[in-house]
Design a protein around this motif. Sequence first.
Motif: not given
Length: 323
Positions: A173-177, A197-208, A215-217, A222-228
């Motif tokens: 383990f190195k760190f938590t995102m 990339v991570t994707a969540g129930a919040d409709g967001q995606m983050f690129l690392y 974290l890159i962007s 603000e949201k990649a999708h309206k749903g999860g």
Amino acid sequence: MPYELKHVFASLPQMERGVAKVIGGDPKGNNFLYTNGKCVIIRNIENPAIADIYTEHAHTVTVAKYAPSGYYIASGDASGRIRIWDTTQKEHLLKYEYTPLSGKVKTLHGPRTARGSLLLGTDERNSGPCSCGTPAPQLGNFRVDIKQTRPYRLALASDDTCGSFFEGPPFKFKFTMREHSQFVNCVRFSPDGNRFVTAGADGQMFLYDGKDGNLISTLGGEKAHKGGIYAISWSPDSSQLISASGDKTQLGCLWQNEHLLTISLSGYINYLDKNNPDRTIRTVKGHSKSIQCVTVHKKDGRPHIYSGSHDGHINILFTLYGQ
């Protein structure tokens, strides 16, 4: 006169609302696979009517993945059992069998090493990552992916809204995102290993960054999708990705060679236009529930198969097999 198998009419994947469906891709680019009940379905990606079925699990199969070589498939079931079996022979001979988990296996991954021996799984009883035969630490329900190029890295996404980054193997383990605000449903490294990339129930995606985990962007504003978001799949050249979200009732996706596939809540397999992903160019239909009755009817000398399933669907299939 002995009967000879002429053709396999494969079922669709069995879907559950709000639960992602993993579509596995053949590293050689020829086939894709998914699960239904106690079966693993293998279909030709150019012609999905060409299919094969693996039926050796005693419990419901929850996930199946090709090994990096393409010569083996690993499949895990609801009892925690993992079977590794041959893809080159019709008999699909068993190579190894393990029971490293006490509950449902949800993910399977392995680094592209010479031995390729590491498998990872998750279950619903709060078990964490493990190699076959090694007890799993208590980390909570999660999803995981492994960077397929050196230096190897492991990214983990959890229902506690966090992700974790590991270096290895052996993975440490190195760190938590902590960028997501709801469940993190999926994490995927790009084929070249430079990004994940991570994707969540919040409709967001983050690129690392794939090497150091920084974290890159964000992706899609603000949201990649309206749903999860339930699933992510990278293009072979690592320049683009496709995501499946509840805003259009898609629960799984796969980008393999020139083919973009999604799986609908109905179980239908959709082929999308690469140049215009909003356009469906082909839909593979069939049964996803148990078939209760079958009959054959000839019209103008051509046989048609009529089948009815437990969910009330009736399918009509024209076939050239048999007279």
